[in-house]
Write a protein that holds these residues in place. Sequence first.
Motif, PDB file in Angstrom:
ATOM      1  N   PRO A 246     -19.130   7.236 -35.803  1.00  0.00           N
ATOM      2  CA  PRO A 246     -18.964   6.256 -36.871  1.00  0.00           C
ATOM      3  C   PRO A 246     -18.661   4.842 -36.385  1.00  0.00           C
ATOM      4  N   VAL A 247     -18.051   4.707 -35.203  1.00  0.00           N
ATOM      5  CA  VAL A 247     -17.684   3.380 -34.697  1.00  0.00           C
ATOM      6  C   VAL A 247     -18.135   3.261 -33.250  1.00  0.00           C
ATOM      7  N   GLY A 248     -18.699   2.119 -32.891  1.00  0.00           N
ATOM      8  CA  GLY A 248     -19.002   1.849 -31.503  1.00  0.00           C
ATOM      9  C   GLY A 248     -20.273   2.460 -30.988  1.00  0.00           C
ATOM     10  N   ALA A 249     -21.094   3.035 -31.882  1.00  0.00           N
ATOM     11  CA  ALA A 249     -22.297   3.729 -31.431  1.00  0.00           C
ATOM     12  C   ALA A 249     -23.367   2.761 -30.954  1.00  0.00           C
ATOM     13  N   GLU A 302     -26.907 -11.418 -42.560  1.00  0.00           N
ATOM     14  CA  GLU A 302     -27.309 -12.721 -42.034  1.00  0.00           C
ATOM     15  C   GLU A 302     -26.462 -13.140 -40.827  1.00  0.00           C
ATOM     16  N   ARG A 303     -25.453 -12.315 -40.477  1.00  0.00           N
ATOM     17  CA  ARG A 303     -24.552 -12.658 -39.380  1.00  0.00           C
ATOM     18  C   ARG A 303     -24.400 -11.475 -38.406  1.00  0.00           C
ATOM     19  N   PRO A 304     -25.485 -11.057 -37.763  1.00  0.00           N
ATOM     20  CA  PRO A 304     -25.403  -9.888 -36.866  1.00  0.00           C
ATOM     21  C   PRO A 304     -24.459 -10.096 -35.692  1.00  0.00           C
ATOM     22  N   GLU A 305     -24.436 -11.309 -35.124  1.00  0.00           N
ATOM     23  CA  GLU A 305     -23.550 -11.570 -33.994  1.00  0.00           C
ATOM     24  C   GLU A 305     -22.079 -11.482 -34.403  1.00  0.00           C
ATOM     25  N   CYS A 306     -21.775 -11.973 -35.591  1.00  0.00           N
ATOM     26  CA  CYS A 306     -20.404 -11.922 -36.094  1.00  0.00           C
ATOM     27  C   CYS A 306     -19.953 -10.479 -36.268  1.00  0.00           C
ATOM     28  N   ASN A 307     -20.786  -9.666 -36.868  1.00  0.00           N
ATOM     29  CA  ASN A 307     -20.448  -8.262 -37.079  1.00  0.00           C
ATOM     30  C   ASN A 307     -20.243  -7.546 -35.739  1.00  0.00           C
ATOM     31  N   ASN A 308     -21.110  -7.850 -34.780  1.00  0.00           N
ATOM     32  CA  ASN A 308     -21.021  -7.199 -33.473  1.00  0.00           C
ATOM     33  C   ASN A 308     -19.719  -7.552 -32.754  1.00  0.00           C
ATOM     34  N   TYR A 313     -14.113  -6.226 -31.015  1.00  0.00           N
ATOM     35  CA  TYR A 313     -12.685  -6.558 -31.054  1.00  0.00           C
ATOM     36  C   TYR A 313     -11.889  -5.438 -31.723  1.00  0.00           C
ATOM     37  N   GLN A 314     -12.425  -4.887 -32.799  1.00  0.00           N
ATOM     38  CA  GLN A 314     -11.748  -3.794 -33.501  1.00  0.00           C
ATOM     39  C   GLN A 314     -11.488  -2.616 -32.563  1.00  0.00           C
ATOM     40  N   ILE A 315     -12.493  -2.252 -31.785  1.00  0.00           N
ATOM     41  CA  ILE A 315     -12.364  -1.075 -30.922  1.00  0.00           C
ATOM     42  C   ILE A 315     -11.407  -1.329 -29.762  1.00  0.00           C
ATOM     43  N   VAL A 316     -11.581  -2.461 -29.070  1.00  0.00           N
ATOM     44  CA  VAL A 316     -10.757  -2.687 -27.867  1.00  0.00           C
ATOM     45  C   VAL A 316      -9.316  -3.051 -28.215  1.00  0.00           C
ATOM     46  N   SER A 317      -9.091  -3.559 -29.411  1.00  0.00           N
ATOM     47  CA  SER A 317      -7.728  -3.901 -29.822  1.00  0.00           C
ATOM     48  C   SER A 317      -7.001  -2.709 -30.427  1.00  0.00           C
ATOM     49  N   GLY A 318      -7.781  -1.691 -30.837  1.00  0.00           N
ATOM     50  CA  GLY A 318      -7.187  -0.516 -31.450  1.00  0.00           C
ATOM     51  C   GLY A 318      -6.777  -0.720 -32.895  1.00  0.00           C
ATOM     52  N   LYS A 319      -7.246  -1.801 -33.501  1.00  0.00           N
ATOM     53  CA  LYS A 319      -6.891  -2.101 -34.892  1.00  0.00           C
ATOM     54  C   LYS A 319      -7.911  -1.511 -35.858  1.00  0.00           C
ATOM     55  N   LEU A 339      -9.441 -14.931 -28.149  1.00  0.00           N
ATOM     56  CA  LEU A 339      -8.750 -13.721 -28.596  1.00  0.00           C
ATOM     57  C   LEU A 339      -9.526 -12.474 -28.165  1.00  0.00           C
ATOM     58  N   LEU A 340     -10.846 -12.511 -28.378  1.00  0.00           N
ATOM     59  CA  LEU A 340     -11.704 -11.391 -27.993  1.00  0.00           C
ATOM     60  C   LEU A 340     -11.725 -11.220 -26.478  1.00  0.00           C
ATOM     61  N   ALA A 341     -11.859 -12.314 -25.746  1.00  0.00           N
ATOM     62  CA  ALA A 341     -11.900 -12.244 -24.282  1.00  0.00           C
ATOM     63  C   ALA A 341     -10.619 -11.629 -23.733  1.00  0.00           C
ATOM     64  N   ASP A 342      -9.461 -12.058 -24.250  1.00  0.00           N
ATOM     65  CA  ASP A 342      -8.188 -11.515 -23.780  1.00  0.00           C
ATOM     66  C   ASP A 342      -8.078 -10.021 -24.080  1.00  0.00           C
ATOM     67  N   ALA A 343      -8.551  -9.610 -25.269  1.00  0.00           N
ATOM     68  CA  ALA A 343      -8.495  -8.194 -25.642  1.00  0.00           C
ATOM     69  C   ALA A 343      -9.383  -7.353 -24.733  1.00  0.00           C
ATOM     70  N   LEU A 344     -10.560  -7.885 -24.409  1.00  0.00           N
ATOM     71  CA  LEU A 344     -11.473  -7.174 -23.509  1.00  0.00           C
ATOM     72  C   LEU A 344     -10.885  -7.055 -22.112  1.00  0.00           C
ATOM     73  N   ILE A 345     -10.347  -8.135 -21.598  1.00  0.00           N
ATOM     74  CA  ILE A 345      -9.763  -8.137 -20.250  1.00  0.00           C
ATOM     75  C   ILE A 345      -8.610  -7.142 -20.168  1.00  0.00           C
ATOM     76  N   GLU A 346      -7.750  -7.147 -21.170  1.00  0.00           N
ATOM     77  CA  GLU A 346      -6.611  -6.228 -21.185  1.00  0.00           C
ATOM     78  C   GLU A 346      -7.081  -4.774 -21.263  1.00  0.00           C
ATOM     79  N   HIS A 347      -8.125  -4.519 -22.059  1.00  0.00           N
ATOM     80  CA  HIS A 347      -8.620  -3.158 -22.241  1.00  0.00           C
ATOM     81  C   HIS A 347      -9.307  -2.626 -20.985  1.00  0.00           C
ATOM     82  N   LEU A 348     -10.054  -3.489 -20.282  1.00  0.00           N
ATOM     83  CA  LEU A 348     -10.832  -3.055 -19.122  1.00  0.00           C
ATOM     84  C   LEU A 348     -10.053  -3.085 -17.815  1.00  0.00           C
TER      85      LEU A 348
END
Length: 398
Positions: A246-249, A302-308, A313-319, A339-348
């Motif tokens: 359901p998420v992240g596929a 109309e905003r595919p990049e925004c949704n992506n 961010y939702q997955i790597v932040s756990g929210k 915000l997204l970059a920091d969340a990715l760095i912390e997660h990886l």
Amino acid sequence: MAHATTLSHSLIASSSRFSRLRSTTTFLRNPLTGKSFRCCCSAAATTDESSPSVRERVVSGVQPTGSIHLGNYLGAIKNWVALQDTYETLFIVVDDHATTQPYDPQQLRKATRDTAALYLACGVDISKSSVFVQSHVPAHMELMWLLSSSTPIGWLQKMTQFKEKSRKEGAENAAVSLFTYPVLMASDILLYQAEYVPVGEDQKQHLELTRDLAQRVNHLYGGRKWKKLGGRGGSLFKIPEPLIPPVGARVMSLTDGLSKMSKSAPSDQSRINLLDSKDLIADKIKRCKTDSFAGLEFDNAERPECNNLLSVYQIVSGKTKEEVMEECKDMSWGTFKPLLADALIEHLSPVQVRYQEITAETGYLDKVLSEGADRATEIAVPTVRNLRQAMGFLILDS
């Protein structure tokens, strides 16, 4: 198993040799047939004690072409880690699939080891799971050949990915393996008697072929025909059902929100690789494609990049999705990207640290892969032997 992408090539198989684990029952829709089916794929919960003794098996794989990227991780490997406490799990580095297009032999060897190491670094636990290389289990290729004898050429000529990739290579220069690799993908699935296969949108057609091929072989050689040759009778293969997480596929490219994140994309800017440095991750997110709309939101066509980017961010932040919507709805891209970059760095970061530890331990990975291949062979050999028997091959008692 994945192949041009992941197997996406995850398989959930059932085996009566194992005790049943308790799980909740979820009803999902089969995107191939439109029908609903039952899937036991949740965390522990009570089931009917009168149900037959059975344990589901999960098998999945990623192709070792280039570094594993965020799409592989969030779309497949992260889900594997969640499954291994509940299911019997086998995870494959599908190296045979990496040879269907031009490649560097030295790079293939390195990428195969790196991919296996990243499986472990991402949380695959060898006390719970088997990790092995596809080419270390000859049954994959053996079953492919047997299935090829029952695969009509017309079925393969309809495969969209072959048409697209052969067009890039030039039809006259495309390898035969590029044409037939869907049969190898089918063997990866059917070899372990898969019941469910987590797939992305781009893999539905391959699963359809696998289902059709399993039904064809069952009809040609199974049932009474097999029993007359000394077999148990019945079906030789289970018919696998698709399972879409359901998420992240489906994590999309950083340069095009309508294209899936891919190792084959010419620009490295289009993906976050799991081993990218902190500075490189921050730079890629800073430069990634966005839009000029005010605020941020999910599910706007109309905003595919925004949704992506919000989904990542939702997955790597756990929210939860709701929490992300509330947090980010009034943000500008200039505020959200760091915000997204920091969340990715912390997660990886823990993944990268663990990867360095694994690769520094001489001989450890070889032992893991050898033991994993031995376990997979124990499961795979009876499947091939049964099919050979049903097809009329001479089987000698050993």
